[in-house]
Design an enzyme around this catalytic site. Structure first.
Site, PDB file in Angstrom:
ATOM      1  N   TYR A  98       0.820  -1.213   0.000  1.00 50.80           N
ATOM      2  CA  TYR A  98       0.000   0.000   0.000  1.00 50.80           C
ATOM      3  C   TYR A  98       0.858   1.269   0.000  1.00 50.80           C
ATOM      4  O   TYR A  98       0.397   2.321  -0.402  1.00 50.80           O
ATOM      5  CB  TYR A  98      -0.916   0.038   1.228  1.00 50.80           C
ATOM      6  CG  TYR A  98      -2.258  -0.624   1.043  1.00 50.80           C
ATOM      7  CD1 TYR A  98      -2.356  -1.938   0.615  1.00 50.80           C
ATOM      8  CD2 TYR A  98      -3.434   0.064   1.319  1.00 50.80           C
ATOM      9  CE1 TYR A  98      -3.586  -2.546   0.465  1.00 50.80           C
ATOM     10  CE2 TYR A  98      -4.674  -0.539   1.182  1.00 50.80           C
ATOM     11  CZ  TYR A  98      -4.745  -1.844   0.746  1.00 50.80           C
ATOM     12  OH  TYR A  98      -5.967  -2.434   0.600  1.00 50.80           O
ATOM     13  N   LYS A 140       3.046 -15.284   1.730  1.00 54.12           N
ATOM     14  CA  LYS A 140       3.240 -16.020   0.483  1.00 54.12           C
ATOM     15  C   LYS A 140       4.741 -16.263   0.390  1.00 54.12           C
ATOM     16  O   LYS A 140       5.425 -15.824  -0.549  1.00 54.12           O
ATOM     17  CB  LYS A 140       2.689 -15.193  -0.704  1.00 54.12           C
ATOM     18  CG  LYS A 140       2.630 -15.928  -2.007  1.00 54.12           C
ATOM     19  CD  LYS A 140       1.537 -16.988  -2.100  1.00 54.12           C
ATOM     20  CE  LYS A 140       1.646 -17.743  -3.408  1.00 54.12           C
ATOM     21  NZ  LYS A 140       0.695 -18.875  -3.494  1.00 54.12           N
ATOM     22  N   ASP A 158      -3.100 -18.279  -0.059  1.00 58.08           N
ATOM     23  CA  ASP A 158      -4.111 -19.004  -0.850  1.00 58.08           C
ATOM     24  C   ASP A 158      -4.756 -20.100  -0.015  1.00 58.08           C
ATOM     25  O   ASP A 158      -5.978 -20.269   0.013  1.00 58.08           O
ATOM     26  CB  ASP A 158      -3.506 -19.553  -2.162  1.00 58.08           C
ATOM     27  CG  ASP A 158      -2.205 -20.311  -1.964  1.00 58.08           C
ATOM     28  OD1 ASP A 158      -1.645 -20.297  -0.849  1.00 58.08           O
ATOM     29  OD2 ASP A 158      -1.732 -20.934  -2.942  1.00 58.08           O
ATOM     30  N   ASP A 180      -6.299  -6.920   4.114  1.00 56.61           N
ATOM     31  CA  ASP A 180      -7.462  -6.286   3.493  1.00 56.61           C
ATOM     32  C   ASP A 180      -8.382  -7.362   2.922  1.00 56.61           C
ATOM     33  O   ASP A 180      -9.594  -7.359   3.151  1.00 56.61           O
ATOM     34  CB  ASP A 180      -6.979  -5.338   2.382  1.00 56.61           C
ATOM     35  CG  ASP A 180      -8.133  -4.668   1.654  1.00 56.61           C
ATOM     36  OD1 ASP A 180      -9.081  -4.234   2.333  1.00 56.61           O
ATOM     37  OD2 ASP A 180      -8.085  -4.577   0.411  1.00 56.61           O
ATOM     38  N   ASP A 219     -12.174  -9.131   4.659  1.00 56.95           N
ATOM     39  CA  ASP A 219     -13.491  -9.154   4.002  1.00 56.95           C
ATOM     40  C   ASP A 219     -14.052 -10.569   4.024  1.00 56.95           C
ATOM     41  O   ASP A 219     -15.250 -10.787   4.234  1.00 56.95           O
ATOM     42  CB  ASP A 219     -13.389  -8.695   2.536  1.00 56.95           C
ATOM     43  CG  ASP A 219     -13.609  -7.194   2.375  1.00 56.95           C
ATOM     44  OD1 ASP A 219     -13.299  -6.446   3.329  1.00 56.95           O
ATOM     45  OD2 ASP A 219     -14.091  -6.766   1.307  1.00 56.95           O
TER      46      ASP A 219
HETATM   47  C1  IPM Z   1     -10.373  -1.215   4.080  1.00 53.71           C
HETATM   48  C2  IPM Z   1     -10.666  -0.591   2.730  1.00 53.71           C
HETATM   49  C3  IPM Z   1      -9.538   0.375   2.393  1.00 53.71           C
HETATM   50  C4  IPM Z   1      -8.250  -0.421   2.347  1.00 53.71           C
HETATM   51  C5  IPM Z   1      -9.728   1.177   1.086  1.00 53.71           C
HETATM   52  C6  IPM Z   1     -11.037   1.934   1.067  1.00 53.71           C
HETATM   53  C7  IPM Z   1      -8.580   2.107   0.842  1.00 53.71           C
HETATM   54  O1  IPM Z   1     -10.835  -1.583   1.773  1.00 53.71           O
HETATM   55  O2  IPM Z   1     -10.242  -0.468   5.059  1.00 53.71           O
HETATM   56  O3  IPM Z   1     -10.298  -2.440   4.159  1.00 53.71           O
HETATM   57  O4  IPM Z   1      -7.952  -1.069   1.335  1.00 53.71           O
HETATM   58  O5  IPM Z   1      -7.525  -0.416   3.342  1.00 53.71           O
HETATM   59 MG    MG Z   2     -10.953  -3.551   2.564  1.00 55.65          MG
END
Ligand code: IPM
Ligand code: MG
Length: 370
Positions: A139, A203, A235, A259, A263
């Site tokens: 990032y 990885k 993975d 990240d 999710d």
């Molecule tokens: C998160 C989001 C952010 C990230 C984006 C919006 C920049 O996806 O906080 O997980 O990738 O960190």
């Molecule tokens: Mg995110």
């Protein structure tokens, strides 16, 4: 106590007011004085000041004791150059606050097991803490950007046939030993207070920077003989999270893997709208839901405000040393969920409510509970 409030874009503007209702309820219940000061970030800040992280906002968050953020981004700003996009505002905020450790707890509430797309026996009782490195890795690594091949700073590293064409896009995965060490320590400390197990996700079979990550995590582990450590390729981890999530306690991983994995962990809990986060490690904490600005449902008052409300819970715990308040918020949320649901977690037999109704219900429940 002073809290900077940055609602941001999209559903950020709907969920943050619900979290503010909760802050007000807590103020009233405990006789606390919490000063809220609002600021702009992301798309809204671009429209108003021409930059996603204006100086005014930077000053505000540095002055406050903690920052509560909604979400940033939306189709309106998607065509801007990268360094002007809303997401850059969020990255700048994290960097300025030096919050290198992002804690994302994925806890499946019993009330919500049927809201998950996975079978009940798989998700019931899942309780994972994802510790995501937040201020380094791909990032932030340099060089980054799109260069004409002629001006590409890493030209000498490549053979001619690898640099055919006119332009080249690049991002860089970078970690120093110190950066890995400090995030690993956070993970081991957290595991000590939980089920004493850390899974480091990398990885290492392909990426040198993450093989190095693994080696440093191993070194840190020596100071925590009471905590079990295992390593997993990303993975495989993505698959294991769906197959048998209960094998995980604390997950520690890089910025980008964290990240993605968080999710996935959120989906276990029934909805992306459920996962809060605390970003710590700097002087002041940053609290935000893990989800984005959800432009597709923005403005409809149907978003789930619980991730943001639980982020307020984490704020009371980490920034104001009031784990009892985090606990109370958690209890209020669970109680309300027994009967009421926003659209994303609605199941037969429960009442469908809007985002703002959910905020009212939880704030009122906080006042009612002992
Ligand atoms: C998160 C989001 C952010 C990230 C984006 C919006 C920049 O996806 O906080 O997980 O990738 O960190
Ligand atoms: Mg995110």
């Amino acid at each position: 106590m002073k809290v900077a409030v940055l609602p941001g874009d999209g559903i950020g503007k709907e969920i943050v007011p619900q979290a503010v209702k909760v802050i007000k309820a807590i103020e009233k219940k405990y006789g606390l004085k919490i000063e809220l000061e609002y600021g702009e970030i992301g798309g809204e800040a671009i429209d108003k000041y021409g930059t996603p992280f204006p100086e005014k906002t930077e000053k505000l968050v540095l002055k406050a004791d903690a920052t509560l953020l909604g979400a940033v981004g939306g189709p309106k700003w998607d065509n801007l150059p990268f360094d002007k996009r809303p997401e850059r505002g969020l990255l700048a905020l994290r960097k300025v606050l030096k919050t290198f450790a992002n804690l994302r707890p994925a806890k499946v509430y019993d009330e919500l097991v049927s809201a998950s797309t996975l079978k009940e026996e798989i998700v019931k009782g899942v309780d994972i803490l994802v510790v995501r490195e937040l201020t380094s890795g791909i990032y932030f690594g340099k060089p980054r950007g799109v260069f004409s091949i002629k001006e590409f700073p890493l030209k000498d590293y490549y053979q001619e046939e690898e640099l055919k064409g006119e332009k080249v896009g690049i991002n860089t995965l970078k970690y120093t030993d110190e950066e890995v060490r400090r995030i690993a320590k956070i993970a081991f400390e957290a595991a000590r207070k939980r089920n004493k197990k850390v899974t480091s996700i990398d990885k290492a079979n392909v990426l040198e920077a993450t093989s190095f990550w693994r080696q440093i995590v191993e070194e840190v582990a020596k100071d925590y003989p009471d905590v079990e450590l295992n390593h997993m390729y990303v993975d495989n981890a993505a698959m294991q999270l769906l197959r048998w999530p209960k094998q995980f306690d604390v997950i520690v991983t890089t910025n980008m893997f964290g990240d993605i994995i968080s999710d996935e962990a959120a989906a276990l809990t029934g909805s992306l709208g459920m996962l809060p986060s605390a970003s710590i490690g700097g002087e002041k904490g940053l609290y935000e839901p893990i989800h984005g600005s959800a432009p597709d449902i923005a403005g409809k008052d149907i978003a789930n405000p619980i991730a943001t409300i639980n982020s307020v819970g984490m704020m009371f715990n980490y920034s104001f040393n009031r784990p009892d308040i985090e606990n109370l918020i958690d209890r209020a949320v669970r109680d309300v969920l027994k009967e009421y649901r926003t659209k994303d977690i609605h199941t037969p037999g429960t009442k469908l409510v809007s985002c703002s109704q959910m905020g009212d219900l939880i704030a009122n429940k906080i006042l009612e509970l002992d």
